[in-house]
Design a protein around this motif. Structure first.
Motif, PDB file in Angstrom:
ATOM      1  N   UNK A  15       0.859  -1.181   0.000  1.00  0.00           N
ATOM      2  CA  UNK A  15       0.000   0.000   0.000  1.00  0.00           C
ATOM      3  C   UNK A  15       0.895   1.230   0.000  1.00  0.00           C
ATOM      4  N   UNK A  16       0.797   2.014  -1.059  1.00  0.00           N
ATOM      5  CA  UNK A  16       1.702   3.140  -1.266  1.00  0.00           C
ATOM      6  C   UNK A  16       1.034   4.464  -0.946  1.00  0.00           C
ATOM      7  N   UNK A  17       1.845   5.409  -0.493  1.00  0.00           N
ATOM      8  CA  UNK A  17       1.366   6.719  -0.054  1.00  0.00           C
ATOM      9  C   UNK A  17       0.695   7.495  -1.182  1.00  0.00           C
ATOM     10  N   UNK A  18       1.256   7.402  -2.390  1.00  0.00           N
ATOM     11  CA  UNK A  18       0.716   8.166  -3.522  1.00  0.00           C
ATOM     12  C   UNK A  18       1.091   7.460  -4.823  1.00  0.00           C
ATOM     13  N   UNK A  19       0.584   7.984  -5.932  1.00  0.00           N
ATOM     14  CA  UNK A  19       0.806   7.323  -7.223  1.00  0.00           C
ATOM     15  C   UNK A  19       2.263   7.342  -7.631  1.00  0.00           C
ATOM     16  N   UNK A  20       2.991   8.402  -7.279  1.00  0.00           N
ATOM     17  CA  UNK A  20       4.399   8.468  -7.651  1.00  0.00           C
ATOM     18  C   UNK A  20       5.185   7.354  -6.969  1.00  0.00           C
ATOM     19  N   UNK A  21       4.905   7.134  -5.687  1.00  0.00           N
ATOM     20  CA  UNK A  21       5.590   6.049  -4.973  1.00  0.00           C
ATOM     21  C   UNK A  21       5.167   4.682  -5.521  1.00  0.00           C
ATOM     22  N   UNK A  22       3.900   4.565  -5.900  1.00  0.00           N
ATOM     23  CA  UNK A  22       3.441   3.302  -6.485  1.00  0.00           C
ATOM     24  C   UNK A  22       4.168   3.035  -7.800  1.00  0.00           C
ATOM     25  N   UNK A  23       4.305   4.063  -8.639  1.00  0.00           N
ATOM     26  CA  UNK A  23       5.015   3.890  -9.924  1.00  0.00           C
ATOM     27  C   UNK A  23       6.455   3.417  -9.692  1.00  0.00           C
ATOM     28  N   UNK A  24       7.130   4.008  -8.710  1.00  0.00           N
ATOM     29  CA  UNK A  24       8.518   3.631  -8.431  1.00  0.00           C
ATOM     30  C   UNK A  24       8.595   2.205  -7.893  1.00  0.00           C
ATOM     31  N   UNK A  25       7.704   1.859  -6.960  1.00  0.00           N
ATOM     32  CA  UNK A  25       7.706   0.517  -6.377  1.00  0.00           C
ATOM     33  C   UNK A  25       7.400  -0.536  -7.442  1.00  0.00           C
ATOM     34  N   UNK A  26       6.459  -0.226  -8.325  1.00  0.00           N
ATOM     35  CA  UNK A  26       6.093  -1.146  -9.398  1.00  0.00           C
ATOM     36  C   UNK A  26       7.253  -1.325 -10.374  1.00  0.00           C
ATOM     37  N   UNK A  27       7.921  -0.246 -10.732  1.00  0.00           N
ATOM     38  CA  UNK A  27       9.070  -0.340 -11.644  1.00  0.00           C
ATOM     39  C   UNK A  27      10.179  -1.181 -11.024  1.00  0.00           C
ATOM     40  N   UNK A  28      10.459  -0.971  -9.739  1.00  0.00           N
ATOM     41  CA  UNK A  28      11.484  -1.769  -9.049  1.00  0.00           C
ATOM     42  C   UNK A  28      11.123  -3.256  -9.077  1.00  0.00           C
ATOM     43  N   UNK A  29       9.863  -3.531  -8.789  1.00  0.00           N
ATOM     44  CA  UNK A  29       9.373  -4.920  -8.751  1.00  0.00           C
ATOM     45  C   UNK A  29       9.530  -5.597 -10.114  1.00  0.00           C
ATOM     46  N   UNK A  30       9.096  -4.910 -11.175  1.00  0.00           N
ATOM     47  CA  UNK A  30       9.172  -5.492 -12.522  1.00  0.00           C
ATOM     48  C   UNK A  30      10.630  -5.680 -12.931  1.00  0.00           C
ATOM     49  N   UNK A  31      11.468  -4.685 -12.653  1.00  0.00           N
ATOM     50  CA  UNK A  31      12.889  -4.769 -13.014  1.00  0.00           C
ATOM     51  C   UNK A  31      13.570  -5.930 -12.289  1.00  0.00           C
ATOM     52  N   UNK A  32      13.225  -6.140 -11.027  1.00  0.00           N
ATOM     53  CA  UNK A  32      13.822  -7.250 -10.263  1.00  0.00           C
ATOM     54  C   UNK A  32      13.381  -8.606 -10.824  1.00  0.00           C
ATOM     55  N   UNK A  33      12.094  -8.735 -11.160  1.00  0.00           N
ATOM     56  CA  UNK A  33      11.610  -9.998 -11.732  1.00  0.00           C
ATOM     57  C   UNK A  33      12.242 -10.251 -13.098  1.00  0.00           C
ATOM     58  N   UNK A  34      12.396  -9.190 -13.894  1.00  0.00           N
ATOM     59  CA  UNK A  34      13.033  -9.310 -15.199  1.00  0.00           C
ATOM     60  C   UNK A  34      14.464  -9.827 -15.047  1.00  0.00           C
ATOM     61  N   UNK A  35      15.208  -9.210 -14.138  1.00  0.00           N
ATOM     62  CA  UNK A  35      16.598  -9.613 -13.923  1.00  0.00           C
ATOM     63  C   UNK A  35      16.688 -11.079 -13.485  1.00  0.00           C
TER      64      UNK A  35
END
Length: 266
Positions: A15-35
């Motif tokens: 659960x993220x504070x705002x959309x900007x933090x959600x975008x960053x958390x989602x990008x980190x998650x996808x990048x980690x799974x990709x790697x």
């Protein structure tokens, strides 16, 4: 940093504070799974959806991800698609092309969209055939407990009615277990003709991310996640339960506002 991370039997809740933090958390998650997938298998097979999801993935087009992600190893699919021309404003492919695919160096032949010049039924059959060929060559893994494809990641949004992909409440497509991809011609929200992954395929993925934002989705989030007993309306989103994979919910505070037992300090 996630405002709140909770694990329950409905997956991990971020659960993220705002959309900007959600975008960053989602990008980190996808990048980690990709790697991790590229390291293990040499490829990353990811299925996208439509709606606000592509916009929420937008950080992947920016530094550092646009340089650090191994885009050449990505194979792109769609968990659902509207049966319209690829350049139509309703096309999920068009949305992804404009918001993501045209901004990062993905190999064009790795982008697997539907045939937009045939009927919904034919489009679903052809898409299943394409995926079947890629399972044979292991560009897409296969489940070890069924013959279903095992995508590295399936990204899903959710409607206020609890629909996911193009699987709508009380629709017969929810009961399809033999086919990997099915079609509908009576979508309750336009356009009416669509193809969609079936629940067995969604639940065979290694990872499923449900990305849901906004107060209009709060009631559906509550019904999809909280333990509300036998009288709970059966939302399609509640049927997302990866058999051996991992389910993660990315929620902003408004979408999470009706979850049981979560208190936010203002």
């Amino acid at each position: 940093m996630a405002l709140s991370e909770v694990n329950n039997d409905r997956g991990e809740l971020r659960i993220l504070e705002n959309l900007d933090e959600l975008r960053t958390d989602l990008a980190d998650y996808i990048a980690e799974l990709s790697e991790a997938a590229v390291k293990e298998r040499g490829v990353f097979a990811i299925a996208l959806s439509g709606g606000s999801l592509i916009d929420l993935m937008g950080k992947l087009c920016e530094a550092p991800y646009n340089k650090t992600v191994d885009w050449a190893k990505w194979y792109i699919f769609w968990a659902d698609e509207r049966v319209v021309a690829k350049n139509h404003s309703d096309s999920n492919y068009n949305l992804a092309k404009d918001g993501l695919l045209s901004k990062v160096p993905i190999v064009p032949s790795h982008i697997h969209s539907i045939n937009d010049s045939v009927s919904a039924e034919e489009a679903a059959d052809e898409y299943m055939f394409v995926i079947r060929q890629l399972v044979k060559t292991r560009m897409v893994s296969v489940s070890d407990i069924s013959d279903c494809p095992k995508f590295d990641l399936i990204l899903l949004g959710m409607g206020p009615d609890g629909h996911i992909a193009s699987l709508f409440p009380n629709h017969s497509a929810l009961n399809e277990t033999d086919e990997w991809v099915t079609f509908i011609i009576d979508s309750p929200k336009p356009p009416p003709e669509r193809i969609t992954f079936t629940l067995p395929v969604i639940n065979s993925a290694s990872n499923v991310a449900m990305v849901v934002t906004g107060e209009s989705k709060a009631e559906a989030v509550h019904l999809a996640i909280d333990n509300i007993g036998p009288d709970c309306p059966s939302l399609p989103a509640r049927l997302v339960q990866p058999t051996k994979g991992k389910l993660v919910w990315f929620l902003d505070k408004p979408a999470a506002s009706k979850l049981d037992g979560l208190q936010f300090s203002e």
